[in-house]
Design an enzyme around this catalytic site. Structure first.
Site, PDB file in Angstrom:
ATOM      1  N   ALA A 190       1.084  -1.261   0.146  1.00  0.00           N
ATOM      2  CA  ALA A 190      -0.170   0.524   0.039  1.00  0.00           C
ATOM      3  C   ALA A 190       1.108   1.558  -0.076  1.00  0.00           C
ATOM      4  O   ALA A 190       0.256   2.766  -0.455  1.00  0.00           O
ATOM      5  CB  ALA A 190      -0.753  -0.234   1.150  1.00  0.00           C
TER       6      ALA A 190
ATOM      7  N   GLY B  62       0.526   5.105  -0.184  1.00  0.00           N
ATOM      8  CA  GLY B  62      -0.984   5.770  -0.129  1.00  0.00           C
ATOM      9  C   GLY B  62      -1.575   5.852  -1.053  1.00  0.00           C
ATOM     10  O   GLY B  62      -3.538   6.210  -0.911  1.00  0.00           O
ATOM     11  N   GLY B  63      -1.825   5.985  -2.369  1.00  0.00           N
ATOM     12  CA  GLY B  63      -2.225   6.501  -2.822  1.00  0.00           C
ATOM     13  C   GLY B  63      -3.417   5.918  -3.497  1.00  0.00           C
ATOM     14  O   GLY B  63      -4.639   6.654  -3.249  1.00  0.00           O
TER      15      GLY B  63
ATOM     16  N   GLU C 121       1.885  -2.707   4.652  1.00  0.00           N
ATOM     17  CA  GLU C 121       2.741  -2.310   4.142  1.00  0.00           C
ATOM     18  C   GLU C 121       3.954  -2.588   4.977  1.00  0.00           C
ATOM     19  O   GLU C 121       3.716  -2.053   5.949  1.00  0.00           O
ATOM     20  CB  GLU C 121       3.127  -0.603   3.735  1.00  0.00           C
ATOM     21  CG  GLU C 121       3.745   0.095   4.367  1.00  0.00           C
ATOM     22  CD  GLU C 121       5.251  -0.041   3.236  1.00  0.00           C
ATOM     23  OE1 GLU C 121       6.366  -0.447   2.882  1.00  0.00           O
ATOM     24  OE2 GLU C 121       4.174  -0.587   1.540  1.00  0.00           O
TER      25      GLU C 121
ATOM     26  N   ASP D  14      -0.136  -3.923  -6.367  1.00  0.00           N
ATOM     27  CA  ASP D  14       0.846  -2.563  -6.989  1.00  0.00           C
ATOM     28  C   ASP D  14       2.209  -2.912  -6.454  1.00  0.00           C
ATOM     29  O   ASP D  14       2.911  -2.205  -5.670  1.00  0.00           O
ATOM     30  CB  ASP D  14       0.373  -1.880  -6.642  1.00  0.00           C
ATOM     31  CG  ASP D  14       1.408  -0.568  -6.810  1.00  0.00           C
ATOM     32  OD1 ASP D  14       1.453  -0.614  -8.383  1.00  0.00           O
ATOM     33  OD2 ASP D  14       0.996   0.861  -6.652  1.00  0.00           O
TER      34      ASP D  14
ATOM     35  N   CYS E 211       3.816  -0.336 -12.241  1.00  0.00           N
ATOM     36  CA  CYS E 211       4.087   1.096 -12.837  1.00  0.00           C
ATOM     37  C   CYS E 211       5.748   0.613 -13.723  1.00  0.00           C
ATOM     38  O   CYS E 211       6.607   1.447 -13.709  1.00  0.00           O
ATOM     39  CB  CYS E 211       4.524   2.298 -12.148  1.00  0.00           C
ATOM     40  SG  CYS E 211       4.707   3.971 -12.640  1.00  0.00           S
TER      41      CYS E 211
END
Length: 517
Positions: free
Chosen positions: A322, A325-326, A346, A392, A445
């Site tokens: 996480a 935090g976005g 996290e 993510d 990403c």
């Protein structure tokens, strides 16, 4: 009056004798002569008494950020706002400092190649502070609408103040040589005789060559044409617009729109903001409106909105990685609307604190923070405990080079190889933690094939009870109408890859998977 005082007060004569016995030649205004790159004598831009001894605050800000990046491995996007506030820059000067900082960092490879032709020694033999000043001067001369005389004088003044008079002479001489040609001419000279397309693109677009090759390979792996590489690299070098998201059911874009923001075209409740310091918006300070790339918003919404293959309970969501935090904040707000509860995990304590701060605007009854290694969620006690899981995964970040300008020079192929093992392990854990008929979103990403399609292909080959869903359809359902296609068919399912030069987002990858048994 003393002899010293009298000498200082008189106008300098046309011809004087210097300390070495030679002739000092001056014009009627007292300017000394110097030799330019052409060998012809030229007068300096200003008389010695008029030359600046103080740095322009905007340029000083940029210089301090470059020094922090080089000396302390700092991140420019974290240091720059602090320096802007320290120097009390107004909106115009803050914009100038931002463009100068990020432009010099992005263009470092190209500017160093140009500077190496203007300096009489290897660049690594220069004082690092001098090299940073030269990069700032080169960016002003070649890529900003700054008059040559202003770029030269202000960079020399900066050097006089923060480095020393001796360094300022070298900087003045080198930048005069740089100013003799425009960027296109320099670029053409640099690639003259370079037959390898990737090597040439790396020079012109200021990327490490290995990254150019990786991105070219990524385009093909995700179903696009390798000829797009120059457009992709050029998009990496554009200053990104700040993307905002109003947390669903909590935030509003009204304040941002009143301050010049434009409604986002890719995803609901988003906006593009170019109004300077984002912290000036009270909604951002309160956390109800957040800075988040539109690509990140899209993948979070796609996970939250995709129909579960098994229409059972939809009450427990997990964000496995996480920090900072976005996505967690947006997922928590969406979970609240769905009547679900989010666990934001996290492993690093300090990043877990950032997640907690990011979630402050969301009803605390709808989320909780977990601080553990995400791979622990693959253990039996968590098996089948969640309906939707976001992975993510930590990645090379090659999809966000435009937002992290210094990162391209810090990465190596070794980083990718080390991360792919962790990515596979985290995805395995998520597939264990999700219930049968639930959904896992694997997100990076980065478009690098080793971090995206290879990880997904590997997990599908190892788990006969895992199925790839139609991720492209889920993303299109979450996006506003008109979004360019981002999907790539894989059997009965698909993956998606967003691109800076196509979608104006970071290069986000996503695959939605479900456990069938």
């Amino acid at each position: 009056m003393s002899e010293f005082g009298q000498g200082r007060s008189d106008r300098p004569r046309r011809n004087e004798t210097n300390r070495g016995g030679g002739q000092v030649r001056r014009d009627d205004a007292g300017r000394t002569r110097n030799r330019g790159g052409s060998g012809q004598r030229q007068f300096s831009a200003s008389a010695p008494s008029a030359r600046g001894r103080r740095a322009d605050p905007a340029r000083l800000t940029a210089f301090e950020v470059l020094r922090a990046v080089a000396e302390h491995d700092a991140y420019a996007n974290l240091v720059l706002p602090t320096r802007i506030r320290d120097h009390r820059l107004d909106r115009r000067d803050a914009g100038f400092a931002t463009e100068l900082t990020y432009g010099a960092l992005r263009g470092q490879g190209l500017y160093d190649a140009i500077l190496s032709r203007c300096v009489d020694r290897p660049l690594d033999q220069l004082d690092p502070a001098v090299l940073d000043a030269l990069r700032l001067g080169a960016h002003q001369l070649l890529a900003m609408r700054v008059p040559n005389h202003a770029a030269l004088d202000e960079t020399v003044s900066l050097a006089r103040m923060v480095i020393g008079a001796g360094a300022s002479g070298l900087i003045n001489a080198v930048l005069r040589k740089v100013s003799l040609k425009d960027l296109d001419t320099w670029s053409a000279e640099l690639v003259e005789g370079v037959t390898d397309e990737s090597a040439a693109a790396a020079l012109v677009h200021s990327h490490p060559e290995w990254i150019v090759r990786a991105l070219r390979q990524a385009l093909v792996a995700h179903g696009r044409d390798a000829s797009e590489i120059n457009d992709l690299l050029a998009a990496d070098n554009l200053a990104p617009v700040v993307n905002l998201v109003a947390l669903p059911g909590i935030g509003s874009l009204e304040e941002a729109l009143d301050n010049g923001a434009e409604v986002g075209t890719l995803v609901a409740d988003s906006a593009y903001y170019q109004g300077g310091d984002i912290a000036r918006l009270s909604s951002v300070r309160e956390g109800s409106t957040r800075v988040q790339d539109a690509g990140s918003q899209l993948v979070a919404r796609a996970l939250a909105q995709v129909p579960l293959p098994d229409a059972g309970e939809d009450a427990y969501w997990l964000d496995l990685c996480a920090g900072p935090g976005g996505k967690a904040a947006l997922l928590a707000a969406l979970a609240s609307e769905h009547g679900a509860r989010l666990t934001a995990n996290e492993p690093a304590e300090h990043r877990a604190e950032l997640v907690s701060k990011a979630l402050v605007a969301v009803d605390p009854d709808t989320w909780m923070i977990s601080v553990r290694d995400g791979r622990e969620y693959g253990e039996a006690e968590y098996a089948g405990g969640y309906d939707r899981v976001m992975v993510d995964a930590p990645c090379s970040g090659l999809g966000a080079l435009r937002r992290r300008p210094e990162s391209r020079w810090r990465k190596s192929p070794k980083d990718v190889a080390e991360l792919t093992i962790l990515q596979g392990e985290l995805l395995d854990a998520a597939l264990s933690a999700v219930r049968v008929g639930g959904v896992v979103a694997y997100v990076t990403c980065s478009p690098h094939p080793a971090e995206t399609v290879a990880v997904v292909d590997d997990v599908l080959s190892r788990h006969s009870n895992v199925k790839l869903l139609d991720t492209g359809a889920a993303l299109e359902a979450a996006a506003l109408p008109g979004m360019a296609s981002a999907s790539r068919k894989v059997g009965d399912g698909s993956t998606i890859q967003l691109w800076p030069h196509i979608h104006r987002t970071d290069a986000m990858f996503m695959a939605l998977l479900t456990r069938t048994a």
